[in-house]
Scaffold this active site. Sequence first.
Site, PDB file in Angstrom:
ATOM      1  N   ASP A   1       7.442   0.965 -13.712  1.00 48.84           N
ATOM      2  CA  ASP A   1       6.661  -0.279 -13.669  1.00 48.84           C
ATOM      3  C   ASP A   1       5.665  -0.340 -14.823  1.00 48.84           C
ATOM      4  O   ASP A   1       5.411  -1.414 -15.379  1.00 48.84           O
ATOM      5  CB  ASP A   1       5.926  -0.385 -12.336  1.00 48.84           C
TER       6      ASP A   1
ATOM      7  N   GLY B   1       3.429  -1.325  -4.906  1.00 51.20           N
ATOM      8  CA  GLY B   1       4.391  -2.421  -4.897  1.00 51.20           C
ATOM      9  C   GLY B   1       4.854  -2.654  -6.323  1.00 51.20           C
ATOM     10  O   GLY B   1       4.039  -2.688  -7.250  1.00 51.20           O
TER      11      GLY B   1
ATOM     12  N   MET C   1       0.867  -1.167   0.000  1.00 52.26           N
ATOM     13  CA  MET C   1       0.000   0.000   0.000  1.00 52.26           C
ATOM     14  C   MET C   1       0.906   1.220   0.000  1.00 52.26           C
ATOM     15  O   MET C   1       1.759   1.373   0.876  1.00 52.26           O
ATOM     16  CB  MET C   1      -0.927   0.022   1.224  1.00 52.26           C
TER      17      MET C   1
ATOM     18  N   ASN D   1       2.358  -3.326  -9.325  1.00 53.18           N
ATOM     19  CA  ASN D   1       2.278  -2.271 -10.335  1.00 53.18           C
ATOM     20  C   ASN D   1       2.532  -2.827 -11.735  1.00 53.18           C
ATOM     21  O   ASN D   1       1.821  -2.508 -12.691  1.00 53.18           O
ATOM     22  CB  ASN D   1       3.290  -1.166 -10.033  1.00 53.18           C
TER      23      ASN D   1
END
Length: 294
Positions: free
Chosen positions: A245, A39, A12, A43
């Site tokens: 990401d 994370g 989170m 992601n």
Amino acid sequence: MTRIAVLGSTNMDLVAYVARAPEPGETVTGREFRTVPGGKGANQAVAAARAGGDVTMIGAVGDDAYGAQLRAGLEHAGLDTDLLHTAEGPSGIAHIVVDDTGANSIVVVPGANGTVTALGPGEMAAIAGADLLLLQLELPLSAVIEGARVAHAQGVRTILAPSPVQPLPAELLDCVDLLIPNEHEAAALTGFTDPRAAARHLLSQVPAVIVTLGAKGCLYAARGGEPVIFPAPEVTAVDTTGAGDTFVGTLAVALGERRPVPESLAWASSAAALCVQRPGASTSMPYRTEIDAA
């Protein structure tokens, strides 16, 4: 549809927006605070799913309220979460400070992610049945290495984003097909601040490298060829959290669809450019229709 297994973290994100980040010992007043699912593993998984991939998430969340929220968010994004285990204790969190230029600084506390030290038969089967495996370094290295070995043994293309950066053992690099560090990680891994020199050095360890360069785009290098820089679209960044990401997850889908490398890089760069124009990490990631239209 490209089958992608993601072995990685689920956090989170606790995001504070400020005019500028505080110096050591300094307190600044923020203008906004948000909790956003994140994370690096999650992601990348969300980015791949939104780009059209069939994604399985492998990892862990805690048995706290964040864990339930994180699982629900991934399921809402269309991910298979059967191998996202619930561990006793808190979920992973990331404390993120975003300044007015869109730059960020991040502190990650692993929480449940730290319990993923080995893989079971289900995780191994999911990796073996995938077209690509995405790895990062927010899980214990033992699990990352085991996942890479399983993928390598089954001929599954393996992509590693080496973040948070740390020394990479040969037993891991021997199983990696594509390494995607940012320019700072590439420098930390090689000692070379020039991305071209860093990429050439890394090619002695892995077959192909992409060094992401932020607003400058990315540098692609593969054995037998010269490094090439691919520029990024020019946009005004609001929040760069999750851009890397987004790039990795979207690129995985393109490569799984057997698109040429230049086309794949352009598509992934367009996705990252869309991401940075919105606040948040996973919440800012674009859908396939948006990337195609960019």
